[in-house]
Design a protein around this motif. Sequence first.
Motif, mmCIF file in Angstrom:
data_model
loop_
_atom_site.group_PDB
_atom_site.id
_atom_site.type_symbol
_atom_site.label_atom_id
_atom_site.label_comp_id
_atom_site.label_asym_id
_atom_site.label_seq_id
_atom_site.Cartn_x
_atom_site.Cartn_y
_atom_site.Cartn_z
ATOM 1 N N CYS A 36 0.842 -1.190 0.000
ATOM 2 C CA CYS A 36 0.000 0.000 0.000
ATOM 3 C C CYS A 36 0.882 1.247 0.000
ATOM 4 O O CYS A 36 2.102 1.161 0.152
ATOM 5 C CB CYS A 36 -0.938 0.008 1.219
ATOM 6 S SG CYS A 36 -0.060 0.070 2.797
ATOM 7 N N ARG A 37 0.219 2.401 -0.111
ATOM 8 C CA ARG A 37 0.971 3.659 -0.133
ATOM 9 C C ARG A 37 1.668 3.928 1.195
ATOM 10 O O ARG A 37 2.751 4.510 1.231
ATOM 11 C CB ARG A 37 0.037 4.820 -0.495
ATOM 12 C CG ARG A 37 -0.338 4.897 -1.965
ATOM 13 C CD ARG A 37 -1.039 6.200 -2.279
ATOM 14 N NE ARG A 37 -2.368 6.240 -1.661
ATOM 15 C CZ ARG A 37 -3.483 5.845 -2.276
ATOM 16 N NH1 ARG A 37 -3.411 5.357 -3.510
ATOM 17 N NH2 ARG A 37 -4.649 5.932 -1.672
ATOM 18 N N ALA A 38 1.041 3.511 2.297
ATOM 19 C CA ALA A 38 1.652 3.730 3.610
ATOM 20 C C ALA A 38 2.980 2.995 3.721
ATOM 21 O O ALA A 38 3.959 3.527 4.260
ATOM 22 C CB ALA A 38 0.703 3.266 4.715
ATOM 23 N N TRP A 39 3.033 1.761 3.203
ATOM 24 C CA TRP A 39 4.282 1.005 3.226
ATOM 25 C C TRP A 39 5.313 1.631 2.304
ATOM 26 O O TRP A 39 6.497 1.661 2.609
ATOM 27 C CB TRP A 39 4.023 -0.451 2.824
ATOM 28 C CG TRP A 39 3.524 -1.284 3.962
ATOM 29 C CD1 TRP A 39 2.226 -1.531 4.291
ATOM 30 C CD2 TRP A 39 4.319 -1.951 4.942
ATOM 31 N NE1 TRP A 39 2.159 -2.320 5.402
ATOM 32 C CE2 TRP A 39 3.428 -2.605 5.828
ATOM 33 C CE3 TRP A 39 5.682 -2.069 5.157
ATOM 34 C CZ2 TRP A 39 3.872 -3.355 6.909
ATOM 35 C CZ3 TRP A 39 6.126 -2.827 6.228
ATOM 36 C CH2 TRP A 39 5.237 -3.453 7.088
ATOM 37 N N ARG A 40 4.867 2.139 1.160
ATOM 38 C CA ARG A 40 5.811 2.789 0.242
ATOM 39 C C ARG A 40 6.449 4.007 0.907
ATOM 40 O O ARG A 40 7.649 4.238 0.775
ATOM 41 C CB ARG A 40 5.096 3.200 -1.055
ATOM 42 C CG ARG A 40 4.797 2.043 -1.984
ATOM 43 C CD ARG A 40 4.499 2.524 -3.393
ATOM 44 N NE ARG A 40 3.268 3.288 -3.458
ATOM 45 C CZ ARG A 40 2.057 2.769 -3.621
ATOM 46 N NH1 ARG A 40 1.916 1.443 -3.695
ATOM 47 N NH2 ARG A 40 0.987 3.535 -3.684
ATOM 48 N N ARG A 41 5.636 4.784 1.604
ATOM 49 C CA ARG A 41 6.183 5.951 2.301
ATOM 50 C C ARG A 41 7.162 5.528 3.393
ATOM 51 O O ARG A 41 8.209 6.156 3.586
ATOM 52 C CB ARG A 41 5.050 6.787 2.894
ATOM 53 C CG ARG A 41 4.220 7.544 1.872
ATOM 54 C CD ARG A 41 3.353 8.585 2.548
ATOM 55 N NE ARG A 41 2.390 7.975 3.468
ATOM 56 C CZ ARG A 41 1.164 7.599 3.128
ATOM 57 N NH1 ARG A 41 0.743 7.755 1.874
ATOM 58 N NH2 ARG A 41 0.351 7.066 4.017
ATOM 59 N N LEU A 42 6.806 4.468 4.109
ATOM 60 C CA LEU A 42 7.651 4.015 5.214
ATOM 61 C C LEU A 42 9.008 3.525 4.718
ATOM 62 O O LEU A 42 10.055 3.855 5.285
ATOM 63 C CB LEU A 42 6.942 2.896 5.984
ATOM 64 C CG LEU A 42 7.730 2.266 7.132
ATOM 65 C CD1 LEU A 42 8.064 3.307 8.187
ATOM 66 C CD2 LEU A 42 6.941 1.121 7.763
ATOM 67 N N ILE A 43 9.000 2.742 3.642
ATOM 68 C CA ILE A 43 10.251 2.164 3.145
ATOM 69 C C ILE A 43 11.183 3.251 2.606
ATOM 70 O O ILE A 43 12.395 3.089 2.583
ATOM 71 C CB ILE A 43 9.967 1.109 2.048
ATOM 72 C CG1 ILE A 43 9.059 0.010 2.596
ATOM 73 C CG2 ILE A 43 11.267 0.499 1.532
ATOM 74 C CD1 ILE A 43 9.564 -0.645 3.873
ATOM 75 N N ARG A 44 10.609 4.380 2.213
ATOM 76 C CA ARG A 44 11.423 5.499 1.731
ATOM 77 C C ARG A 44 11.801 6.479 2.831
ATOM 78 O O ARG A 44 12.511 7.453 2.572
ATOM 79 C CB ARG A 44 10.658 6.254 0.631
ATOM 80 C CG ARG A 44 10.588 5.504 -0.694
ATOM 81 C CD ARG A 44 9.797 6.317 -1.709
ATOM 82 N NE ARG A 44 9.862 5.728 -3.029
ATOM 83 C CZ ARG A 44 10.781 6.006 -3.942
ATOM 84 N NH1 ARG A 44 11.738 6.875 -3.648
ATOM 85 N NH2 ARG A 44 10.780 5.427 -5.121
ATOM 86 N N ASP A 45 11.334 6.241 4.058
ATOM 87 C CA ASP A 45 11.605 7.165 5.151
ATOM 88 C C ASP A 45 13.108 7.217 5.435
ATOM 89 O O ASP A 45 13.751 6.181 5.610
ATOM 90 C CB ASP A 45 10.857 6.721 6.412
ATOM 91 C CG ASP A 45 10.994 7.725 7.541
ATOM 92 O OD1 ASP A 45 11.999 7.636 8.283
ATOM 93 O OD2 ASP A 45 10.121 8.594 7.670
ATOM 94 N N PRO A 46 13.708 8.428 5.495
ATOM 95 C CA PRO A 46 15.159 8.538 5.705
ATOM 96 C C PRO A 46 15.653 7.868 6.981
ATOM 97 O O PRO A 46 16.757 7.327 7.015
ATOM 98 C CB PRO A 46 15.388 10.055 5.748
ATOM 99 C CG PRO A 46 14.252 10.631 4.970
ATOM 100 C CD PRO A 46 13.083 9.742 5.240
#
Length: 395
Positions: A43-53
């Motif tokens: 999902c989009r939430a996981w995509r954001r998390l995996i890209r979190d610095p």
Amino acid sequence: MSKLVKTSEQQTSNMMEKLPQEIILGILSRLPPTSLLQSMLVCRAWRRLIRDPLLVATHFSHMADKDGPSFIFQSNRPSSSYQLFFIDFSDFHSQGKVMFKKLPDLMSIYLVDSCNGLLCMRDARWIYICNPFTRVYLQLPILVKYPAQVGHIAFGFHQTTKQYKVIQVVDLRQLVLLGGRIDVATSTLVQSQVHVLTIGDPSWRHIGTLPYDLTRPMPKALVNGRLHWLSKPNNDTTASILISFDLETEQFQEVAKPDCCGSNRCFHHLMVLRGFLSAGAYHDNDELEVWVMKEYGIKESWIKEFTIGNHLPPTLQQNDLLHFNMAKARFPNSSVRVLCILRNDEILLEYLNRVVVVFDPRHGTFKELTFDAMPHWYKIVAHVGSLNWIHIPVC
């Protein structure tokens, strides 16, 4: 259908929001990059998390501190499209297992170097910075018109400035044309210019000329924010000089070698062993000595850490034997190279870009490692699998 997807995404997001951040980081940062990248499809939430610095940096720290080293292999044959492989020794000490994995096709380009989970690669015209796991790449600005002018390329990262830099040595030659083509072998080196590109900048910077010979490529060693090479002052001597390039000040300087290295056949290749600048040295008895600088910049801190006896891996076929002996006679660093020291104090060696060997210094034994689909000839560099998205510096 879209309502179901949205509901599932909300549930996943809500579940993650209920967990403390340190728990999420602690779990995800210990997973291999391939698993985390697959989770981006949830999902989009996981995509954001995996890209979190913060996750990117924490994950890299855990991957770098694993129980064993990891490497990138690349086939040296154009017919194989310069295929990349990932090899991980994390379970070698505890289980005697080594993971050897073929990576997805990226581009048919040549491996130059590795730093902080990123690869520096090149083709006949361009230089690229890429992550072989995320498959994200950055094409760098072009510098020279003729690829034959490029003598040396290096890639490094400075922990203080958080900057990645590519160093390119351009060999200016009196070019010789044979049959309408440039013949580099018969061209005369006139001058070596040094150009630096800070990743993110739009253009290269010329920082001066190089008073050293880097025309024969050698593996570099990155220690204390400095790149190190073995060089020689001119073509009239084979004596090696240890030089460094400070990635912050962009200055070259010589690094003192131990007094034992007065002969022409001393230091022949560099590496980083447990964080220390180290060098392999051959002497008349054909044994490989490994020297370590225990306190950076202090000449007296060089010590001979161990000695590796003469060994010819059985899997080197008879037609490789002549090449091996010729390489050993002319350039010992090209025949045997120390890759790293494993957690159990065994030493990983590479022979002639063909064979990987584990040396046990306690018993003086050698054990060859073989893997399915391992290329016949290859280049190998130390590499930490990461989520590095190129624009996010990791430390």
